[in-house]
Enzyme design. Structure first.
Site, PDB file in Angstrom:
ATOM      1  N   PHE A 261       0.813  -1.222   0.000  1.00  0.00           N
ATOM      2  CA  PHE A 261       0.000   0.000   0.000  1.00  0.00           C
ATOM      3  C   PHE A 261       0.847   1.273   0.000  1.00  0.00           C
ATOM      4  CE2 PHE A 261      -3.315  -2.616   2.398  1.00  0.00           C
ATOM      5  CZ  PHE A 261      -4.283  -2.555   1.408  1.00  0.00           C
ATOM      6  N   THR A 292      -2.622  -6.694  -6.835  1.00  0.00           N
ATOM      7  CA  THR A 292      -2.511  -5.509  -5.976  1.00  0.00           C
ATOM      8  C   THR A 292      -2.925  -5.909  -4.576  1.00  0.00           C
ATOM      9  OG1 THR A 292      -4.832  -4.839  -6.116  1.00  0.00           O
ATOM     10  CG2 THR A 292      -3.337  -4.035  -7.829  1.00  0.00           C
ATOM     11  N   ASP A 293      -2.616  -5.078  -3.614  1.00  0.00           N
ATOM     12  CA  ASP A 293      -3.291  -5.230  -2.345  1.00  0.00           C
ATOM     13  C   ASP A 293      -4.694  -4.627  -2.517  1.00  0.00           C
ATOM     14  OD1 ASP A 293      -3.938  -5.879   0.216  1.00  0.00           O
ATOM     15  OD2 ASP A 293      -2.153  -5.013   1.132  1.00  0.00           O
ATOM     16  N   TYR A 294      -5.519  -4.850  -1.529  1.00  0.00           N
ATOM     17  CA  TYR A 294      -6.942  -4.501  -1.547  1.00  0.00           C
ATOM     18  C   TYR A 294      -7.186  -3.032  -1.948  1.00  0.00           C
ATOM     19  CZ  TYR A 294     -11.615  -5.491   0.330  1.00  0.00           C
ATOM     20  OH  TYR A 294     -12.939  -5.731   0.488  1.00  0.00           O
ATOM     21  N   ALA A 296      -5.715  -1.166  -3.903  1.00  0.00           N
ATOM     22  CA  ALA A 296      -4.510  -0.320  -3.938  1.00  0.00           C
ATOM     23  C   ALA A 296      -4.437   0.525  -5.204  1.00  0.00           C
ATOM     24  CB  ALA A 296      -3.261  -1.180  -3.789  1.00  0.00           C
TER      25      ALA A 296
END
Ligand code: BGC
Length: 753
Positions: A261, A292-294, A296
């Site tokens: 992030f 990606t992260d959540y 992001a």
């Protein structure tokens, strides 16, 4: 497992664990799979390709057979590459059915989930497991998690988290392997092997799942220990400290990477071409895919590097980010970006190729349900041998920090009354800690249950009073607790942090025991009874007061499903504690970050050298309360007779280091023997100490053994003044030690051209 860079010779011993590097190479392409991928790709529309780059989640409303209305139309049109948070066999079957029966190309969906330290059988939190320094058991713990997860039809975990962390304020220290890049790398490899198996062929097996190295990168360097905060790190620090566990995971064959992030030097990782193209693809030749992260990608807008989500998607696609986790940015905008010529179709094709390749490697095109069968799941989860492994791992993860006058163990043959006091005595809910998969919190064994069963037919009697809760300042229970303590011979106080107080977005500025716990301990001390403090928590705490005032401290961390039994094993002396810290415990929050592998300054640091202008604190020591590598045992060990086979080595030539270890106490036990090195003069400054090897060995009481480590110049390499990865000729100090602050056995050697 090939131990190619270290050899440990233990004469007549039971060898428990040592550092090793994997022999498994990362995926480098398979012609047959490439042909299949190309043939699928050639049939796909741009929309369908972007669908593969899209991951959906649904906050639990797809955890059962009910399918979220948001996902359904996309599934039917074949616009879903992956779904996460679907965790029941029924739900997964229903979702996969939809994708297969109605979509045009019938590309199977890849199901993912955060299986971080167990799926149903919960193992100790990852930081705790790292304190075992037991690579074989860590690998086994990941492989049990993989077997349970795969049995539920989930073929991808968002783990291992391999972020180096030096700041215990940051809640996510619980998920990693601590502060050291060498140990962190060996643990990263072990976890990847445990999840994925030892080869790409293994990935197809019914009990293996795809792993994900996260969060790339320097997420653990969050400024001020506040989650998601910026990380301003130099390239050299990235390369020497934060990259190595990711490189190790990559070399062990990890199939996916997750973006972090945070931003680094003004560039959010999710938009970083440097990270995902220059480093990951071009320098390391990583062939898996990047998720990606959540949300992001969406977050690139508030980060202030994209004016809107469409531009954010373009930045991420150009950076080399293949799959959008839950943010739907690719789904909504990437098609127009391609049509407007802002993102070349080749970028999309490459991303889809990588995703499809993993689906082929997982065998999903042959069996999209991945052997999904509720009966199989029932027979796999929570098996007795899994629970036993979790119990053993939890016992090996606990670290004995203090044990005045051998207060512990309290053996079953003693006749005594123990006052069980504190908010964690009967607490089951927090035992698993955060990121605890589908572990049923009410099924976890509490300390109370553990000790009651352990001492069942003995003369040890228990009294109980909670005294206070975990988080509030309420002192109403103090009087009862003090009355109970007065009737006992020993107070066993179980405290710590609520499980929600660590993990994601769970940072603290005060890392003392929360709520009224310390106040209660202060009152208990006045009773004059000996106090054993058992801690269940997710981060190094400030234990300065406790260290000075209670008689024994056992750091049990969040120990998982079998936690109460494991801690009872230690309290009773059925298991002799062997955990060693992998993240330093500061004396107070003002010292943070405090870590063993720091640099020198130009000024003296020592607390006893006289000079006004030292690198020190007026009100506290520089050294942490408990350093990296520290931990006690119920027995004692002596290490001596350290020998080097040469005092000079050439590049590529091995250096053998031997020492003798003796168990000098009256119990069998395990010692973690640690080898540290210091490069005295470099073209850039070098850490005062770096872990290079370790071995966990078991010694019967009175037993003596010789241990042998081997190093070569590759182990001395770092990024030099020109950012080349190399070792430099010169003088080195080398220690064999039982903790990072142990300098009793020191030698020097030279590296020559
Ligand atoms: C976390 C990741 C996790 C993801 C999915 C994010 O908030 O940072 O580590 O894998 O959520 O649950």
């Amino acid at each position: 497992m090939k131990r190619n860079l270290i050899s440990v010779l233990l004469i007549g011993t039971l060898f428990c664990s040592c550092s090793s590097r994997t022999s498994w190479q990362s995926y480098s392409g398979d012609k047959e799979i490439e042909r299949k991928v190309d043939s699928v790709l050639s049939l796909m529309t741009l929309e369908e390709k972007i669908g593969q780059m899209t991951q959906f989640t649904s906050f639990g409303d797809i955890t059962g057979p009910q399918v979220s209305e948001d996902i359904e139309p996309y599934l039917r049109k074949g616009l879903v590459g992956s779904i996460f948070n679907a965790v029941t066999t029924d739900g997964i079957r229903k979702l996969q059915d939809m994708a297969l029966s109605e979509s045009r190309l019938k590309i199977p969906v890849l199901f993912g989930y955060d299986v971080v330290h167990g799926f149903k059988t919960i193992f100790p939190m990852p930081l705790a497991e790292s304190c075992s320094w037991d690579l074989e058991r860590i690998e086994k713990s990941a492989s049990i998690a993989a077997a349970e997860t795969a049995a539920a039809g989930i073929k991808w975990t968002f783990a291992p988290m391999v972020d180096i962390a030096r700041d215990p304020r940051w809640g996510r220290v619980m998920e990693g392997a601590g502060e050291d890049p060498y140990l962190g790398s060996r643990i990263a490899e072990a976890r990847v092997r445990g999840f994925q198996g030892n080869s790409w062929q293994a990935l197809k097996s019914p009990d293996k799942i795809l792993a994900c190295a996260k969060h790339f990168v320097a997420y653990g360097a969050a400024e001020a220990g506040r989650d998601y905060n910026i990380a301003d790190v130099s390239e050299r620090t990235l390369r020497d400290l934060y990259f190595p566990p990711f490189q190790a995971a990559h070399k062990a064959g990890v199939g996916t990477f997750m973006t972090a992030f945070n931003e680094i030097s003004g560039v959010p990782c999710t938009a970083s071409q440097y990270l995902f193209t220059d480093i990951l693809r071009d320098e390391w030749n990583f062939n898996g895919f990047v998720v990606t992260d959540y949300t992001a990608i969406n977050e690139l807008v508030p980060h202030g590097v994209a004016r809107d989500e469409k531009q954010a998607g373009e930045l991420a696609a150009h950076a080399g980010v293949d799959m959008d986790m839950t943010g739907s940015v690719y789904l909504k905008h990437l098609k127009s970006s391609v049509e407007e010529g802002k993102v070349p179709v080749a970028v999309i094709d490459n991303a889809v190729r990588r995703i499809l390749e993993m689906k082929f490697l997982l065998g999903l095109f042959d069996d999209p349900y991945a052997g999904l069968d509720p009966e199989r799941e029932k027979n796999t989860i929570l098996k007795p041998e899994f629970l036993q492994a979790a119990r053993e791992m939890a016992a090996r993860s606990a670290v004995l920090l203090k044990n005045e006058n051998d207060l512990l163990p309290i053996t079953k043959d003693k006749k005594c009354t123990i006052a069980l006091i504190g908010p964690m005595v009967k607490n089951k809910e927090s035992m698993n800690g955060e990121w605890a998969g589908q572990g049923n919190r009410q099924q976890s064994v509490s300390l109370f249950e553990g000790v009651t069963e352990k001492y069942e037919r003995s003369n040890v009697r228990f009294l109980y009073a909670p005294g206070c809760d975990l988080t509030t300042d309420n002192e109403q229970g103090f009087a009862e607790a003090l009355a109970v303590a007065r009737q006992a011979d020993i107070v066993l106080f179980a405290g710590g942090e609520d499980f929600n107080w660590s993990g994601e977005a769970a940072c603290r500025t005060d890392i003392k025991l929360p709520g009224a716990q310390q106040a209660l301990l202060k009152q208990l001390k006045k009773t004059g009874k000996p106090i054993v403090l058992i801690l269940f928590n997710g981060r190094p705490l400030d234990l300065s007061w406790e260290d000075g005032n209670v008689n024994a401290i056992l750091e049990a961390w969040y120990p998982g499903t079998m936690g109460g039994h494991a801690v009872a094993d230690i309290i009773a002396g059925d298991y002799n504690p062997s955990g060693r810290l992998t993240l330093s415990f500061p004396r107070n929050v003002g010292q943070i970050p405090v870590y063993y592998n720091h640099k020198n300054t130009g000024r003296p640091a020592s607390d006893d050298t006289y000079s006004d202008y030292r690198s020190f604190y007026l009100d506290e020591k520089n050294a942490p309360l408990y350093p990296f590598g520290y931990g006690l045992s119920y027995t004692t060990f002596e290490i001596g007779n350290m020998q080097l086979d040469k005092t000079e080595i050439k590049k590529g030539e091995p250096l053998a280091v031997t020492a003798e270890i003796r168990n000098t106490g009256d119990r069998d036990g395990e010692q973690v023997v640690q080898l540290y090195v210091r490069d005295i003069v470099g073209s850039v400054s070098r850490p005062v100490k770096e872990l290079k090897r370790f071995a966990k060995i078991f010694l019967k009481k009175g037993e003596k053994q010789t241990i042998r480590f081997e190093l070569d110049s590759d182990d001395l390499a770092f990024h030099d003044i020109d950012m080349r990865y190399t070792s430099e000729p010169g003088e080195f100090k080398i220690w064999i030690a039982d903790s990072s602050d142990d300098e009793r056995l020191e030698k020097t050697f030279r590296l020559i051209e």
